[in-house]
Write an enzyme that holds these catalytic residues in place. Structure first.
Site, PDB file in Angstrom:
ATOM      1  N   LYS A 166       0.830  -1.203   0.000  1.00 46.12           N
ATOM      2  CA  LYS A 166       0.000   0.000   0.000  1.00 46.12           C
ATOM      3  C   LYS A 166       0.865   1.253   0.000  1.00 46.12           C
ATOM      4  O   LYS A 166       0.637   2.197  -0.771  1.00 46.12           O
ATOM      5  CB  LYS A 166      -0.923  -0.017   1.219  1.00 46.12           C
ATOM      6  CG  LYS A 166      -1.940   1.100   1.234  1.00 46.12           C
ATOM      7  CD  LYS A 166      -2.928   0.932   2.383  1.00 46.12           C
ATOM      8  CE  LYS A 166      -3.805  -0.278   2.173  1.00 46.12           C
ATOM      9  NZ  LYS A 166      -4.819  -0.446   3.204  1.00 46.12           N
TER      10      LYS A 166
ATOM     11  N   ARG B  26      -3.575   2.765   8.620  1.00 49.51           N
ATOM     12  CA  ARG B  26      -3.846   1.476   7.966  1.00 49.51           C
ATOM     13  C   ARG B  26      -2.581   0.634   7.892  1.00 49.51           C
ATOM     14  O   ARG B  26      -1.473   1.156   7.807  1.00 49.51           O
ATOM     15  CB  ARG B  26      -4.350   1.696   6.535  1.00 49.51           C
ATOM     16  CG  ARG B  26      -5.751   2.245   6.398  1.00 49.51           C
ATOM     17  CD  ARG B  26      -6.139   2.277   4.918  1.00 49.51           C
ATOM     18  NE  ARG B  26      -7.551   2.501   4.706  1.00 49.51           N
ATOM     19  CZ  ARG B  26      -8.079   3.689   4.422  1.00 49.51           C
ATOM     20  NH1 ARG B  26      -7.298   4.755   4.339  1.00 49.51           N
ATOM     21  NH2 ARG B  26      -9.364   3.812   4.224  1.00 49.51           N
TER      22      ARG B  26
ATOM     23  N   GLY C 102      -8.177  -7.573   4.779  1.00 47.47           N
ATOM     24  CA  GLY C 102      -9.021  -7.818   5.936  1.00 47.47           C
ATOM     25  C   GLY C 102      -8.352  -8.504   7.100  1.00 47.47           C
ATOM     26  O   GLY C 102      -8.978  -8.741   8.136  1.00 47.47           O
TER      27      GLY C 102
ATOM     28  N   MET D  75      -5.577  -7.464   8.851  1.00 49.10           N
ATOM     29  CA  MET D  75      -5.032  -6.582   9.888  1.00 49.10           C
ATOM     30  C   MET D  75      -5.946  -5.381  10.092  1.00 49.10           C
ATOM     31  O   MET D  75      -6.989  -5.274   9.471  1.00 49.10           O
ATOM     32  CB  MET D  75      -3.602  -6.184   9.526  1.00 49.10           C
ATOM     33  CG  MET D  75      -2.638  -7.365   9.621  1.00 49.10           C
ATOM     34  SD  MET D  75      -0.974  -6.948   9.120  1.00 49.10           S
ATOM     35  CE  MET D  75      -1.172  -6.672   7.377  1.00 49.10           C
TER      36      MET D  75
ATOM     37  N   ARG E  39      -3.668  -1.519  -6.081  1.00 49.97           N
ATOM     38  CA  ARG E  39      -2.876  -2.741  -5.900  1.00 49.97           C
ATOM     39  C   ARG E  39      -3.239  -3.698  -7.018  1.00 49.97           C
ATOM     40  O   ARG E  39      -4.288  -3.555  -7.659  1.00 49.97           O
ATOM     41  CB  ARG E  39      -3.136  -3.377  -4.542  1.00 49.97           C
ATOM     42  CG  ARG E  39      -4.581  -3.806  -4.317  1.00 49.97           C
ATOM     43  CD  ARG E  39      -4.805  -4.292  -2.892  1.00 49.97           C
ATOM     44  NE  ARG E  39      -6.216  -4.523  -2.621  1.00 49.97           N
ATOM     45  CZ  ARG E  39      -6.713  -4.674  -1.403  1.00 49.97           C
ATOM     46  NH1 ARG E  39      -5.934  -4.627  -0.358  1.00 49.97           N
ATOM     47  NH2 ARG E  39      -8.011  -4.893  -1.236  1.00 49.97           N
TER      48      ARG E  39
ATOM     49  N   HIS F 172      -3.159 -43.724  -0.991  1.00 48.81           N
ATOM     50  CA  HIS F 172      -3.506 -44.453  -2.218  1.00 48.81           C
ATOM     51  C   HIS F 172      -4.666 -43.769  -2.936  1.00 48.81           C
ATOM     52  O   HIS F 172      -4.620 -43.536  -4.148  1.00 48.81           O
ATOM     53  CB  HIS F 172      -3.878 -45.903  -1.868  1.00 48.81           C
ATOM     54  CG  HIS F 172      -4.370 -46.695  -3.043  1.00 48.81           C
ATOM     55  ND1 HIS F 172      -5.709 -46.800  -3.358  1.00 48.81           N
ATOM     56  CD2 HIS F 172      -3.696 -47.367  -4.002  1.00 48.81           C
ATOM     57  CE1 HIS F 172      -5.839 -47.525  -4.455  1.00 48.81           C
ATOM     58  NE2 HIS F 172      -4.636 -47.893  -4.862  1.00 48.81           N
TER      59      HIS F 172
ATOM     60  N   SER G 186      14.868 -43.104 -12.494  1.00 48.05           N
ATOM     61  CA  SER G 186      13.621 -42.395 -12.226  1.00 48.05           C
ATOM     62  C   SER G 186      13.471 -42.363 -10.710  1.00 48.05           C
ATOM     63  O   SER G 186      13.439 -43.416 -10.070  1.00 48.05           O
ATOM     64  CB  SER G 186      12.436 -43.108 -12.867  1.00 48.05           C
ATOM     65  OG  SER G 186      11.241 -42.423 -12.576  1.00 48.05           O
TER      66      SER G 186
ATOM     67  N   CYS H 277       9.209 -39.491 -10.779  1.00 47.73           N
ATOM     68  CA  CYS H 277       7.849 -39.931 -11.103  1.00 47.73           C
ATOM     69  C   CYS H 277       6.963 -40.022  -9.869  1.00 47.73           C
ATOM     70  O   CYS H 277       5.846 -40.518  -9.945  1.00 47.73           O
ATOM     71  CB  CYS H 277       7.888 -41.282 -11.818  1.00 47.73           C
ATOM     72  SG  CYS H 277       8.628 -42.589 -10.819  1.00 47.73           S
TER      73      CYS H 277
ATOM     74  N   TYR I  49      13.388 -34.691 -16.992  1.00 47.20           N
ATOM     75  CA  TYR I  49      11.929 -34.609 -17.026  1.00 47.20           C
ATOM     76  C   TYR I  49      11.343 -34.806 -15.632  1.00 47.20           C
ATOM     77  O   TYR I  49      12.011 -35.306 -14.716  1.00 47.20           O
ATOM     78  CB  TYR I  49      11.338 -35.654 -17.989  1.00 47.20           C
ATOM     79  CG  TYR I  49      11.501 -37.085 -17.526  1.00 47.20           C
ATOM     80  CD1 TYR I  49      10.558 -37.678 -16.693  1.00 47.20           C
ATOM     81  CD2 TYR I  49      12.601 -37.855 -17.929  1.00 47.20           C
ATOM     82  CE1 TYR I  49      10.710 -38.988 -16.253  1.00 47.20           C
ATOM     83  CE2 TYR I  49      12.749 -39.163 -17.513  1.00 47.20           C
ATOM     84  CZ  TYR I  49      11.807 -39.724 -16.664  1.00 47.20           C
ATOM     85  OH  TYR I  49      11.954 -41.013 -16.230  1.00 47.20           O
TER      86      TYR I  49
END
Length: 897
Positions: A35, A105, A114, A116, A360, A476, A785, A852, A872
């Site tokens: 701000k 502020r 909202g 603080m 902002r 799972h 992997s 992976c 990758y």
């Protein structure tokens, strides 16, 4: 830390702004907060900003380091800055004739709306209110004073808001007022007297009448609110460090509640919901800023077009104050062009004069973020790379799955973990077989289980969504659901499931099997009834942004998938190969599980081979489907990994069925199951250990892979690239033994078919020993992997399925910043990956490297993989675009650094 704060006490703690100049600018967000930096920038741009000053975030840090005391020199700098505001406004703080009033502020470097505290109209007292009354009218002055007392008492003195609301409500009821606007100056004087009496009664001291005491009380309250519960929680949810601190902005008041020629409002330079390029906002005539957001009065749309779109009968600002509207639009356009992003602005009109109170970067939905980024790039406001950085990878979750309509009514049955995003509606079932049977008839079902196991794979695939009472974000159920693109809520601890009775209970309510529910995987909620859905719209903007992302990323992105549907989905989402095909998932198919069980129950090698010969054509068909879809993209296929007991039945009824079909007694089957049972199956007879003891299993799978590859090569003309992965290797010797068998099988298939294809044999690094021995293992492995799910378990000694019982406490106490099964533990597990990469490349410089585990779809983990130089990452199909965007962010941020 206290010494450090003292040494910087000579620094500049206060920065002024206003009158077309400012000490700071927008680049100083870390010091001035968002701000304060933007107020300074607007002042520099010559916009109508009420003058003021900012106490820096460094003051906040020093305040806490010094035991909630201010650093030396601060008070003197505040006095100087206040004099500058007085000179600019022509008013004097505390003056009985022409008083200066200010707002106080918060303003952290990251927006925390909202969270603080704020105080308005500060500087009013028994004396100064009279001076304000002479200048602006009695009713306005005393209304402003009662607002100030109420806000100050709540924010600074810690009195409950309700205390004052009750006084006001009782008075209005007694005097038969419906609205605050009906009340006179005398009414407000009476209210003020009652407010002050309440303060004296509750605190044992009077309300502060000295404006300077008020100012320092408010400054202390704003700094103190940095550590309130809601701010702490917001920082945790949004990864904002407490060490950043907040700034405090003190600014001269302008009043939108001085009659019909005054107003206050909030506007966005584009629609934050859709991203459409329209001026969007609301305002109230004769109101202060909190009135717009408090919901007491209904704001009016700013523009005529917006009013028409909403069928609003309220007079828009465009018509109520046309000159102000024209100036506001010009300011908004200037701010968006200057900041090169959609702006959220707050403004006040005092007696037909426009003032800008804040700008902002506006918060927006994922859909709006996508549209704004692409539109701004095409408008040449930003370039393509900046557009890519404007959309956060995790925001794509909102775009890739159906979601619940924003205005839908929600009756929440139970809340759990948001394990897999998206939303789904269906009838509750507790059994996977029933889920599959009902889905076959065209019914939509939600599979609800205490927890899932690999045997539930068919039910999970058939269900529209999954709910479990136990399990975490990488259980799972969560892992498989994400892979299938099914919404999933895991670890819903308040859920009690009684399959035998056909009921489930939660929150004191009882529901039956067959009841319709909606699950919201993004919020982790289960809701009553069929809630309205919004389908994902992967329009041209999505494809365009991903195309730009692909131009800059270095990491390839593959997928974890084994069914044709999942492979096709991942390919459509841009997967460049398969990083993990879990072959065991294929074994649980209803037609195959009896053959798998007969193989396990066989008493000798000949019996196992007979059963495997029946599985061979099935597996060959599976791999042929995958190779056909992936064409000439690489496909890493993991040979059988889980322990054999997972394929055996568990219930008495299933035992009887399997025993009958296998031609053995139930007792013999139970004996076999007991022999296979392991105390800790995760560390037991699984992975390559199965291949060492039962080599015929891996030989069958290898043959199926190579025969399928040859078949598709002949059928399509493509050259499939099989990468055969041996799981759970701990030693080079294990890999050597199994690789020799795979190579022999490949040679045999190529000789039989007269076709030879390229292939690789590598391993999954998921044990600490394998990571440490990577230099030796790489002599035999063409690729590594990293199975980061199991590598995390074996490194930390934590079961991912049980960790939810205590991991939250660990996160709350800062032992782990994030759940290590969601975001890679870079210091521990990541260090092992780094060691394995370095040692593997020391032996084989061209070794192919990827991960992976579920971390392959986590943006922070993808960034780590980019910096480590992996080839990758591989993730579930619906996370492929997220990984692509995260890889692009990592590449762009690295270049910026």
């Amino acid at each position: 830390m206290g010494d450090t704060a003292q040494t910087v006490a000579k620094d500049q703690w206060v920065y002024s702004f206003g009158g077309g100049t400012a000490d700071g600018d927008t680049t100083m967000k870390n010091l001035l907060g968002g701000k304060g930096a933007n107020l300074a920038e607007m002042a520099r741009l010559g916009l109508p900003v009420p003058p003021g000053f900012t106490l820096t975030t460094a003051v906040c840090t020093a305040y806490y380091d010094l035991g909630e005391k201010y650093p030396d020199g601060l008070r003197a700098q505040v006095d100087e800055a206040l004099k500058a505001v007085e000179a600019e406004t022509g008013k004097t703080f505390g003056d009985p004739e022409n008083p200066l009033l200010v707002s106080v502020r918060s303003g952290a470097r990251a927006s925390m709306p909202g969270m603080m505290d704020t105080v308005l109209n500060l500087g009013l007292s028994e004396v100064t209110v009279q001076g304000l009354a002479k200048k602006a009218g009695e009713r306005f002055a005393y209304d402003s004073y009662r607002r100030f007392i109420q806000m100050y008492c709540n924010v600074v003195l810690g009195l409950k808001h309700d205390t004052f609301e009750h006084i006001l409500d009782d008075y209005k009821e007694r005097e038969e007022y419906n609205l605050d606007t009906e009340m006179t100056a005398d009414d407000w004087k009476e209210i003020i007297a009652q407010y002050k009496a309440a303060v004296q009664k509750q605190l044992g001291k009077p309300f502060p009448d000295d404006p300077r005491e008020q100012l320092w009380g408010a400054i202390g309250a704003v700094f103190g609110s940095w550590m309130n519960d809601r701010a702490i929680l917001y920082r945790k949810l949004n990864d904002i460090p407490a060490a950043w601190g907040t700034a405090v902005n003190v600014q001269s008041m302008v009043f939108g509640n001085m009659g019909e020629t005054s107003a206050t409002g909030v506007a966005f330079t584009r629609d934050p919901s859709t991203g459409e390029k329209v001026f969007y906002g609301e305002f109230l005539v004769n109101a202060q800023g909190e009135d717009v957001v408090a919901g007491i009065r209904t704001p009016a749309p700013i523009s005529r077009s917006r009013a028409e779109a909403l069928s609003s009968e309220e007079l828009p600002l465009e018509e109520a104050m046309p000159a102000v509207y024209e100036e506001l639009v010009a300011v908004a356009n200037k701010l968006e062009s200057h900041y090169r992003d959609m702006q959220d602005i707050e403004f006040t009109v005092e007696d037909n004069k426009l003032y800008m109170l804040q700008t902002r970067t506006g918060k927006r939905t994922a859909g709006a973020a996508l549209k704004i980024a692409v539109d701004m790039a095409q408008e040449k406001l930003i370039n393509e790379e900046e557009a890519v950085l404007r959309l956060m990878p995790n925001q794509l979750d909102q775009l890739l799955h159906p979601t619940i309509a924003p205005d839908a009514k929600r009756d929440v049955i139970v809340k759990g973990l948001p394990a897999s995003p998206g939303a789904a509606v269906g009838k509750v079932v507790f059994d996977s077989d029933e889920a599959a049977a009902l889905a076959e008839k065209g019914e939509d079902v939600i599979l609800m289980r205490v927890e899932t196991s690999p045997e539930d794979i068919h039910g999970m695939h058939a269900a529209r969504g999954i709910v479990t009472a136990r399990g975490g974000m990488t259980s799972h159920a969560a892992v498989v659901a994400r892979g299938m693109g099914r919404p999933c809520v895991c670890g819903a601890g308040g859920l009690q499931i009684d399959p035998a009775a056909g009921i489930f209970r939660a929150g004191g309510r009882e529901f039956k099997k067959g009841d319709v529910v909606t699950i919201d995987g993004a919020e982790g909620e289960v809701l009553i009834g069929a809630i309205e859905m919004v389908k994902p719209d992967l329009s041209g903007d999505f494809g365009k942004l991903m195309e730009w992302a692909d131009k800059v990323r270095k990491l390839k992105v593959r997928t974890n998938a084994e069914t044709p549907h999942d492979v096709e989905t991942a390919k459509q989402f841009g997967a460049e190969g398969i990083g993990l095909c879990r072959t065991e998932h294929m074994f649980f198919d209803a037609e195959r599980i009896p053959v798998v069980r007969s193989m396990i129950l066989a008493g000798d090698k000949a019996g196992r081979k007979a059963a495997l010969s029946k599985l061979l054509p099935m597996q060959r068909g599976d791999f042929a489907d995958i190779f056909r879809i992936m064409e000439d993209r690489p496909c890493t296929i993991r040979l059988l990994d889980p322990p054999l007991h997972e394929f055996l039945p568990h219930s008495e009824a299933e035992m009887e069925d399997v025993a009958a079909s296998a031609g053995v007694s139930v007792e013999a089957l139970k004996r076999q199951a007991n022999e296979l049972h392991e105390s800790n199956p995760m560390l037991g007879h699984r992975g390559c250990r199965l291949g060492i003891t039962y080599p015929e299993i891996y030989e069958m799978q290898a043959r199926a892979i190579f025969e399928a590859a040859v078949q598709i090569a002949k059928e399509t003309g493509y050259s499939p690239v099989p990468e055969v992965m041996i799981p759970l290797v701990a030693t080079q010797k294990e890999l050597d033994i199994l690789k020799a068998r795979i190579d022999a099988t490949a040679k045999s298939v190529f000789e039989e078919t007269g076709t030879e294809l390229e292939y690789l044999v590598g391993t999954m690094i998921e044990l600490p020993r394998a990571a440490l021995q990577a230099a030796h293992i790489a002599k035999s492995a063409a690729f590594f992997s990293f199975g980061t799910n199991d590598l995390t378990q074996t490194t930390l000694g934590i079961s991912r399925d049980d960790a939810t019982r205590f991991l939250k406490a660990y996160e709350e106490q800062g032992i782990y910043e994030k759940d290590p099964f969601v975001t890679l533990d870079q210091e521990g597990v990541g260090e092992l990956v780094k060691i394995a990469v370095e040692r593997g490349r020391s032996t084989r410089p061209d070794i192919k490297l990827g991960i992976c585990g579920e971390h392959g779809g986590d943006p922070a983990s993808v960034t780590f993989c980019h910096h480590l130089g992996l080839d990758y990452v591989s993730c579930s199909p619906y996370r492929v675009p997220i990984a692509r965007l995260a890889a692009a962010h990592a590449a762009l941020q690295k270049e910026e650094a």
